[in-house]
Structures are given as C-alpha cells and as structure tokens.
Design a protein around this motif. Structure first.
Motif, mmCIF file in Angstrom:
data_model
loop_
_atom_site.group_PDB
_atom_site.id
_atom_site.type_symbol
_atom_site.label_atom_id
_atom_site.label_comp_id
_atom_site.label_asym_id
_atom_site.label_seq_id
_atom_site.Cartn_x
_atom_site.Cartn_y
_atom_site.Cartn_z
ATOM 1 N N VAL A 78 0.711 -1.357 0.063
ATOM 2 C CA VAL A 78 -0.488 -0.029 0.172
ATOM 3 C C VAL A 78 1.004 1.223 -0.094
ATOM 4 O O VAL A 78 0.677 1.785 -0.724
ATOM 5 C CB VAL A 78 -1.002 0.051 1.224
ATOM 6 N N SER A 79 1.835 1.223 1.032
ATOM 7 C CA SER A 79 2.801 2.389 1.314
ATOM 8 C C SER A 79 2.912 2.181 -0.647
ATOM 9 O O SER A 79 3.515 3.732 -0.659
ATOM 10 C CB SER A 79 4.305 2.393 2.201
ATOM 11 N N GLY A 80 3.673 1.632 -0.897
ATOM 12 C CA GLY A 80 4.489 1.639 -2.157
ATOM 13 C C GLY A 80 3.830 1.897 -3.749
ATOM 14 O O GLY A 80 4.076 2.815 -4.324
ATOM 15 N N VAL A 81 2.422 1.484 -3.425
ATOM 16 C CA VAL A 81 1.678 1.854 -4.662
ATOM 17 C C VAL A 81 1.378 3.296 -4.497
ATOM 18 O O VAL A 81 0.930 3.638 -5.270
ATOM 19 C CB VAL A 81 0.295 0.758 -4.680
ATOM 20 N N LEU A 82 0.900 3.630 -2.768
ATOM 21 C CA LEU A 82 0.047 4.742 -3.322
ATOM 22 C C LEU A 82 1.608 6.088 -2.644
ATOM 23 O O LEU A 82 1.071 7.451 -2.500
ATOM 24 C CB LEU A 82 -0.861 4.915 -2.010
ATOM 25 N N GLY A 83 2.405 5.533 -2.655
ATOM 26 C CA GLY A 83 3.696 6.532 -2.627
ATOM 27 C C GLY A 83 3.530 7.598 -1.340
ATOM 28 O O GLY A 83 4.347 8.465 -0.903
ATOM 29 N N LEU A 84 2.871 6.552 0.002
ATOM 30 C CA LEU A 84 2.699 6.505 1.301
ATOM 31 C C LEU A 84 4.005 7.257 2.308
ATOM 32 O O LEU A 84 5.266 5.887 1.853
ATOM 33 C CB LEU A 84 1.713 5.796 1.864
ATOM 34 N N SER A 85 4.664 7.741 2.987
ATOM 35 C CA SER A 85 5.898 8.113 3.872
ATOM 36 C C SER A 85 5.042 7.759 5.076
ATOM 37 O O SER A 85 4.758 7.686 5.843
ATOM 38 C CB SER A 85 6.090 9.176 3.616
ATOM 39 N N LEU A 86 5.662 6.332 5.446
ATOM 40 C CA LEU A 86 5.664 5.913 6.618
ATOM 41 C C LEU A 86 7.473 6.152 7.406
ATOM 42 O O LEU A 86 7.622 6.185 7.363
ATOM 43 C CB LEU A 86 5.742 3.969 7.029
ATOM 44 N N SER A 87 6.369 5.612 8.705
ATOM 45 C CA SER A 87 7.190 6.664 9.846
ATOM 46 C C SER A 87 7.729 5.459 10.299
ATOM 47 O O SER A 87 7.256 3.997 10.716
ATOM 48 C CB SER A 87 6.205 6.941 11.420
ATOM 49 N N GLU A 88 8.794 5.026 10.703
ATOM 50 C CA GLU A 88 9.604 4.010 11.249
ATOM 51 C C GLU A 88 9.407 4.267 12.696
ATOM 52 O O GLU A 88 10.013 3.417 13.168
ATOM 53 C CB GLU A 88 10.470 4.082 11.495
ATOM 54 N N LYS A 89 8.645 4.596 12.907
ATOM 55 C CA LYS A 89 8.170 4.814 15.067
ATOM 56 C C LYS A 89 6.435 4.635 14.862
ATOM 57 O O LYS A 89 5.985 5.675 14.331
ATOM 58 C CB LYS A 89 8.600 5.567 15.667
ATOM 59 N N PRO A 90 6.211 4.275 16.044
ATOM 60 C CA PRO A 90 4.359 4.777 16.125
ATOM 61 C C PRO A 90 4.336 6.143 16.149
ATOM 62 O O PRO A 90 5.080 7.313 16.917
ATOM 63 C CB PRO A 90 3.994 4.164 17.361
ATOM 64 N N SER A 91 3.214 7.287 15.242
ATOM 65 C CA SER A 91 2.634 8.139 15.067
ATOM 66 C C SER A 91 1.847 8.539 16.278
ATOM 67 O O SER A 91 1.382 8.068 17.226
ATOM 68 C CB SER A 91 1.994 8.480 13.800
ATOM 69 N N GLY A 92 1.597 9.988 15.993
ATOM 70 C CA GLY A 92 0.470 10.716 16.817
ATOM 71 C C GLY A 92 -0.732 10.403 16.204
ATOM 72 O O GLY A 92 -1.830 11.009 17.212
ATOM 73 N N ILE A 93 -1.309 9.283 15.770
ATOM 74 C CA ILE A 93 -2.471 8.671 15.291
ATOM 75 C C ILE A 93 -2.906 8.090 16.265
ATOM 76 O O ILE A 93 -2.553 6.786 16.440
ATOM 77 C CB ILE A 93 -2.382 8.716 14.075
ATOM 78 N N CYS A 94 -3.721 8.104 16.268
ATOM 79 C CA CYS A 94 -4.700 6.541 17.508
ATOM 80 C C CYS A 94 -5.191 5.316 16.429
ATOM 81 O O CYS A 94 -5.619 5.521 15.456
ATOM 82 C CB CYS A 94 -6.255 7.149 18.208
#
Length: 161
Positions: A78-94
């Motif tokens: 998903v992140s590759g196809v959509l060009g999303l940047s995944l954080s390598e540490k858990p984010s501030g989103i529930c």
C-alpha cells in the motif's frame, strides 16, 4: 488523498495509522453501503475483495486491491503503490479511531494504568476521541521493526503505479 479500508482490512488500517497514515475504517459490511460511503467522501478504497474492487472501478471511483498475506507485506504494498511515507516509529494517530493523540500528564491517567505500567513509564498519550491511553511499552520495538521493514520493502512497489 482520503483513504478508506474495508472491514477485511481493519488490521491494516490500524498499522497504517501506527505508521502515520490517516485512514478511515469503513463502518459498513454491505458492498452497496460501502460504495456509497467511499463515493461520498471521494476517497480511495482499500480492499482484499476482488469482486468489490471490480465493481468499484466500474462505478468510477478509485480502489486499490491490496496484495500480501502478512501485515508487513500489505503495509509495503500500500505505501509503495500509493507513495505513502511510513514513519518508522509509531505515530501520533490513534490506531483504533484515527484521531490525534495528545500527550497527557501521568497523574491524569494514573488510576486507569496497570500498576507495573505506572511504575515503569513516565510519558503517556491519550486519544480524546476513544479515550484510549498509550505509552512506549515493550511492544514499541516490535512495532518499529515491522514499520521499518515495510518501509524498506515498499520500494519494490513504488514503480508499479
């Protein structure tokens, strides 16, 4: 880009949120209601359901048929196809409701914490929407490891848009 995950991808939606990607979980199981929900939001639908993906395309909205059997493979795809940047540490989103987490004083959540957690940790985050409490527990390293691996693997899909 607004994203909506169907019910089969609830776990993937939680992991995308951990990686810093805002994504809604569709509140419907029925394909008809789900399609209306996604169309109304002008979102991209993530699904594992081939028939739903085909039907969605015919109705003129964007859909991504997710590939991968493990959560890491799905995150990478998903992140590759959509060009999303995944954080390598858990984010501030529930991870459960997609709302922002806020840092909270320990004393404000102390009575809701397990005794061991209260003794071992000082920094806590609260979701003001679903009222869940988060801290950097033992699972933090495992989450970061999976996010790092998915981010690395996502490069193999980024040219396949």
């Amino acid at each position: 880009m607004r994203l909506v995950a169907d019910i089969m991808l609830a776990k993937l939606a939680r992991w995308l949120r951990l990686g810093g990607v805002s994504i809604e979980s569709a509140p419907y199981v029925s394909d008809d209601k789900l399609i209306k929900y996604v169309k109304k939001r002008r979102a991209l639908l993530l699904t594992l359901d081939e028939a739903l993906a085909e039907r969605s395309k015919k109705q003129g909205f964007r859909v991504l048929l997710v590939k991968g059997s493990s959560i890491v493979e799905q995150l990478a795809y998903v992140s590759g196809v959509l060009g999303l940047s995944l954080s390598e540490k858990p984010s501030g989103i529930c991870p459960y409701c997609n709302a922002r987490l806020v840092k909270v004083e320990k004393k404000k959540v102390l009575e809701r914490l397990p005794e061991r957690v209260a003794k071992e940790h000082r920094i806590f985050y609260l979701c003001r929407n679903c009222n869940r409490i988060y801290w950097q527990g033992s699972h933090w390293k495992d989450i970061s490891k999976k996010l790092r691996l998915a981010k690395s693997l996502s490069k193999r899909y980024s040219a396949k848009k």
